[in-house]
Design an enzyme around this catalytic site. Structure first.
Site, PDB file in Angstrom:
ATOM      1  N   TYR A 151      15.849  17.970  12.327  1.00 49.75           N
ATOM      2  CA  TYR A 151      15.329  16.620  12.540  1.00 49.75           C
ATOM      3  C   TYR A 151      14.556  16.069  11.336  1.00 49.75           C
ATOM      4  CZ  TYR A 151      13.063  12.681  14.880  1.00 49.75           C
ATOM      5  OH  TYR A 151      12.607  11.427  15.215  1.00 49.75           O
ATOM      6  N   LYS A 157      15.720  12.744   8.923  1.00 52.15           N
ATOM      7  CA  LYS A 157      14.950  11.520   8.751  1.00 52.15           C
ATOM      8  C   LYS A 157      14.633  11.263   7.279  1.00 52.15           C
ATOM      9  CE  LYS A 157      14.992  10.286  13.015  1.00 52.15           C
ATOM     10  NZ  LYS A 157      15.815   9.130  13.446  1.00 52.15           N
TER      11      LYS A 157
END
Length: 246
Positions: free
Chosen positions: A166, A170
């Site tokens: 994750y 990002k």
């Protein structure tokens, strides 16, 4: 969704049947926009749109899976106008695995939604956005995508467990945002990344600590970036307090 796109300012929000995406749809509807509520599941999307219509919003459902080119192409083909695109759909992937214990497929899966999905949806909608007089693209990123935060010993993120999925996705999304901003500046399209902060949503339900910030709290910066005036910034990364360091 009806076949004819309305004449007033129109926004598409991906992954909007719940959580932050739902609150973004609600916020843009309050701004007077027609909102296309993107959802992989038609029934869940219809339920969410019905709740927003009951509150007075002009909200319609559009079936859209950001990992499925067929639904993306069908969504783009159904529209004749688009002014705002909010790339909100995202997944966290496995939580708690350090990079050294992460199978490559875990990273591929997260990138498929969080990066490749953004690319596919944005590219499909660009012809419509280029026809808008004030198009805006907001990519929903996260503070955990900030390399500066993770490498600053005085910032709490430097003490978070290392992860390869994750946060990395990002950071990549931030880089993609900058590249789109460079490409689309000449077209007058403002492209920015938003850090909504940790909110109490399904994405964070497995974290080992309580989060009190609401999805509506997180949606505020996204709505703000989606409604920037002509002199607004492009190619930036923002949260409620202002610029987030890369």
């Amino acid at each position: 969704m009806t076949d004819k796109t309305p004449d007033k300012t129109t926004a598409l929000v991906t992954g909007a049947n719940k959580g932050i995406g739902y609150e973004v749809a609600a916020g843009l509807a309050r701004e007077g926009m027609t909102v296309l509520l993107g959802s992989r599941d038609r029934e869940r999307g219809e339920d969410a749109a019905a709740r927003l219509r009951a509150a007075g919003g002009d909200v319609r459902t559009i079936v859209l899976d950001v990992t499925d080119p067929a639904t993306i192409e069908a969504a783009a083909a159904a529209l004749t106008r688009l002014d705002v695109l909010v790339n909100n759909a995202g997944i966290s992937g496995p939580v708690g695995r350090p990079p050294g214990a992460t199978p490559p497929q875990d990273l591929r899966d997260v990138f498929e939604t969080n990066i490749i999905g953004v690319l596919m949806v944005t590219n499909a909608m660009l012809p419509l956005l280029r026809r808008s007089s004030a198009a805006r693209i907001v990519n929903v990123s996260s503070g955990v995508g900030s390399l500066a935060h993770h490498t600053d010993p005085d910032h709490y993120m430097s003490g978070l467990p290392p992860m390869a999925t994750y946060p990395v996705s990002k950071t990549a999304l931030n880089a993609l945002t900058v590249q789109y901003a460079k490409e689309l500046r000449k077209d007058g399209i403002l492209v920015n990344a938003a850090a909504p902060g940790a909110c109490a949503t399904d994405l964070t339900k497995d974290l080992p600590y309580k989060i009190t910030r609401t999805a509506a709290d997180g949606a505020a910066i996204i709505v703000r970036l989606a409604t920037l005036g002509p002199d607004g910034p492009t190619g930036g990364f923002y949260d409620d307090e202002g610029t987030v360091p890369w």
